[in-house]
Structure formats: C-alpha cells, structure tokens
Design an enzyme around this catalytic site. Structure first.
Site, PDB file in Angstrom:
ATOM      1  N   ASP A 133      32.214  50.988 -19.641  1.00  0.00           N
ATOM      2  CA  ASP A 133      31.404  51.158 -20.852  1.00  0.00           C
ATOM      3  C   ASP A 133      30.759  52.543 -20.814  1.00  0.00           C
ATOM      4  O   ASP A 133      30.637  53.167 -19.760  1.00  0.00           O
ATOM      5  CB  ASP A 133      30.351  50.063 -20.951  1.00  0.00           C
ATOM      6  CG  ASP A 133      29.905  49.822 -22.380  1.00  0.00           C
ATOM      7  OD1 ASP A 133      30.352  50.563 -23.284  1.00  0.00           O
ATOM      8  OD2 ASP A 133      29.112  48.894 -22.601  1.00  0.00           O
ATOM      9  N   ASP A 175      35.106  41.049 -23.219  1.00  0.00           N
ATOM     10  CA  ASP A 175      34.422  41.156 -21.932  1.00  0.00           C
ATOM     11  C   ASP A 175      33.103  40.425 -22.044  1.00  0.00           C
ATOM     12  O   ASP A 175      32.490  40.392 -23.113  1.00  0.00           O
ATOM     13  CB  ASP A 175      34.175  42.621 -21.544  1.00  0.00           C
ATOM     14  CG  ASP A 175      32.909  43.165 -22.176  1.00  0.00           C
ATOM     15  OD1 ASP A 175      31.895  43.296 -21.448  1.00  0.00           O
ATOM     16  OD2 ASP A 175      32.907  43.459 -23.383  1.00  0.00           O
ATOM     17  N   CYS A 212      42.209  20.986 -12.203  1.00  0.00           N
ATOM     18  CA  CYS A 212      42.059  22.441 -12.122  1.00  0.00           C
ATOM     19  C   CYS A 212      42.717  22.952 -10.837  1.00  0.00           C
ATOM     20  O   CYS A 212      42.571  22.355  -9.776  1.00  0.00           O
ATOM     21  CB  CYS A 212      40.579  22.823 -12.139  1.00  0.00           C
ATOM     22  SG  CYS A 212      40.269  24.585 -11.903  1.00  0.00           S
ATOM     23  N   CYS A 223      42.066  25.879  -9.290  1.00  0.00           N
ATOM     24  CA  CYS A 223      41.317  26.885  -8.537  1.00  0.00           C
ATOM     25  C   CYS A 223      41.022  26.398  -7.123  1.00  0.00           C
ATOM     26  O   CYS A 223      41.021  25.190  -6.853  1.00  0.00           O
ATOM     27  CB  CYS A 223      40.018  27.258  -9.262  1.00  0.00           C
ATOM     28  SG  CYS A 223      38.642  26.122  -9.040  1.00  0.00           S
ATOM     29  N   CYS A 251      38.088  23.784  -6.832  1.00  0.00           N
ATOM     30  CA  CYS A 251      38.395  22.407  -7.215  1.00  0.00           C
ATOM     31  C   CYS A 251      39.405  21.761  -6.273  1.00  0.00           C
ATOM     32  O   CYS A 251      39.420  20.528  -6.122  1.00  0.00           O
ATOM     33  CB  CYS A 251      38.921  22.371  -8.645  1.00  0.00           C
ATOM     34  SG  CYS A 251      37.641  22.663  -9.897  1.00  0.00           S
ATOM     35  N   HIS A 257      35.459  29.271  -9.744  1.00  0.00           N
ATOM     36  CA  HIS A 257      35.962  28.291 -10.714  1.00  0.00           C
ATOM     37  C   HIS A 257      35.913  28.840 -12.143  1.00  0.00           C
ATOM     38  O   HIS A 257      36.901  28.737 -12.886  1.00  0.00           O
ATOM     39  CB  HIS A 257      35.160  26.987 -10.643  1.00  0.00           C
ATOM     40  CG  HIS A 257      35.464  26.075 -11.798  1.00  0.00           C
ATOM     41  ND1 HIS A 257      36.604  25.298 -11.854  1.00  0.00           N
ATOM     42  CD2 HIS A 257      34.798  25.874 -12.979  1.00  0.00           C
ATOM     43  CE1 HIS A 257      36.628  24.650 -13.009  1.00  0.00           C
ATOM     44  NE2 HIS A 257      35.545  24.974 -13.701  1.00  0.00           N
TER      45      HIS A 257
END
Length: 317
Positions: free
Chosen positions: A30, A212, A250, A252, A255, A281
């Site tokens: 930015d 974002d 899930c 990930c 999980c 997660h």
C-alpha cells in the site's frame, strides 16, 4: 510502517521484500495513504503531500507521491499502489470532491516517478507495476467521474479505496455497482480493505477480482473463526468440552489435528499457539473460499454458489 521500521533503505539493502520475508509469490504494498488516514490526529494534508508524526517515536515525516513511490521501489514489491487521500465517511461533498481531484493529481505524479525509478540501474524490481485508487466517498457522480479520469492513464490495475471506513455495506455495494460498468474490463479490479466472506461474494458478483483484509488473521487471534456453517466464537463456554474440529471436513492442519476444546483452552490460557492455530484455519478457509469462487466462475455455477453462501458464511452461530 516499513518506512518507519525497519526502514525501506534497509530492506533494499537486504534484497527487497521477497528476499527479506523469504516469500516468492506476488507482493502488494500500500502507498501509505490509508495508514496516514488512520493517523488523522497526527497529520497535515497539503497539495505537496502529507506531514505526519511517527506512531513509534513522534518524529515528523513528510510523504507525497514521489516519496511513496521511492519507498515502494525500495521495497521492490510486485504491485505498488498510488498515493491517495483516503477520507472518512460520512464526508462533506465538496471535501470529497477536492480529495478525489487531489488523488488524481497525485496519481499522475506517482506514474511519472515510477517510470523514472523503473529506469534506474540500481532499482531492484524494474518491472514494478502501479495501480491507481478510485476515491469519491459515497457520492456516485464523484466516483464515476474519478474512475473515468484515472482509467485514461492506462494503468495495470485499479483499486476502489475509501470504502469500509464507516459507511453501511449497502452503500459500499451501491458504489461498487455504479463503478462496475466504468472500470476497464481488461484490468485488475481491486476492492481495498474488504472483507467478510459475504463481502467477497458480493464484490465478485459486481466484477471485483482482488481483495485484501486483516479480518481472517485479526479476528482469528480473538477466537472468531470462519466455517462452512457460519462464524463461531471459540471463546464461548459451549466449546469447553467440544472434541470436534473447528470445521468438520476442513483440510487445514489445525482441523486435522486439534479440537475446539483444546484451541479454546490455549486462547483462555494466553498461549500464542492458540492464536497461530486459529490464524492457520481462517487463512485456509479464505484460500478455499476464493478457490471455490474461481471454480464456480469457470463452470458457470457462480450464481448458485453465491445464493447458497452469501448470507450463510456471514451468519454468527
């Protein structure tokens, strides 16, 4: 922030952000416009740029279009954002118009400076690209006029800034809808600082490509977790003995290995691991969300996916 600490010159010496972080994917920086906006009590805006006080030690700093481009060139990001004036909502119409006009003039200066920097022999990323930022508060006529003007500069992409700063989500969607037919169709469309899974689905429906937001990681650190069934607050006592993962099914690593009860215990104990597991997660959830959106666009089922999930994913369980 990187200009103040550790210093963009230091990052340049160390090979730019990609080398500094050990990240080989794309990096967007930015311009400092929003960060200066967040220091509203410590700044002074003029045509040349903005003078503000460092949030670290109070030191006076001046930043204008030229300085912003120089800092981002030192950082050697893939995409640099133009320096803009971000204003709060609600905003006076005349001031919003002045800020949009100033943002346009600053964009021209940013474009010229980036072209100069990319031609220097010691520039780390000579292919750094520039995105312009659309401003105009919640006034459709200002937004449309500003987008038309910045589109003529033939940049690589265009951000919609100055939203999610106090207006309602209905106002935000109205502005995006008004800009949709105006924004170049062959350039990246970037909605800055947004948002929830529902916000992302609403944005994609209105032609947005890129987003974002700190939400996945910031909310995770407070135990607010996104799932296919909605949003949970893992601090709630009902999860004290819950031996199931955050989101059944899930993929990930959190999980796959840990229960809600264990993660809740870590957060309640102030253990950093709890925050890290939650962030892992939520970032995985957002990656899968955008992958699912891309797939639904490719196979022509986005409308069904949108209708099924736009309200569900933002529902607090």
């Amino acid at each position: 922030h990187l200009h103040i600490r550790p210093g963009d010159e230091i990052i340049k010496e160390l090979g730019g952000l990609h080398n500094f972080m050990g990240w080989r994917g794309p990096v967007l920086t930015d311009s400092g416009g929003f960060q200066v906006f967040s220091l509203s009590k410590l700044r002074s805006i003029k045509e040349e740029g903005v003078t503000f006080n460092s949030h670290v030690d109070g030191k006076k700093i001046f930043m204008g279009p030229k300085e912003s481009m120089q800092i981002q060139s030192n950082l050697a990001s893939t995409i640099a954002m133009a320096f803009d004036e971000c204003i709060p909502n609600p905003a006076d119409y005349n001031y919003a118009k002045q800020a949009a006009n100033r943002t346009y003039r600053w964009l021209i200066r940013c474009k010229d400076e980036m072209e100069r920097l990319n031609a220097l022999h010691d520039t780390l990323n000579k292919k750094q690209i520039l995105f312009g930022i659309n401003q105009g508060s919640v006034y459709e006529d200002l937004r449309i006029e500003h987008m038309q003007r910045i589109s003529e500069l033939e940049l690589d992409g265009y951000g919609i800034g100055g939203l999610a700063v106090g207006e309602t989500k209905e106002e935000m969607y109205r502005i995006i809808s008004a800009l949709n037919p105006i924004m170049p169709k062959n350039k990246i469309r970037y909605l800055m600082g947004v948002g929830t899974p529902g916000n992302i689905l609403e944005g994609v429906k209105r032609g947005i490509d890129l987003f974002d937001c700190v939400m996945p990681s910031r909310n995770a650190r407070h135990g607010h977790l996104f799932t296919k069934r909605g949003i949970i607050n893992i601090n709630n006592v009902k999860y004290e003995k819950d031996d199931y993962p955050i989101d059944t099914g899930c993929g990930c690593s959190t999980c796959q290995r840990h229960s809600k009860a264990y993660i809740r215990h870590l957060l309640k104990s102030g253990e950093m691991l709890g925050m890290r597991l939650c962030v892992t997660h939520n970032l995985y959830f957002y990656n899968m969300l955008t992958a699912d959106i891309r797939d639904s666009l490719d196979n022509g089922t986005f409308e069904q996916y949108y209708c099924r999930n736009v309200d569900l994913l933002d529902t607090r369980i």
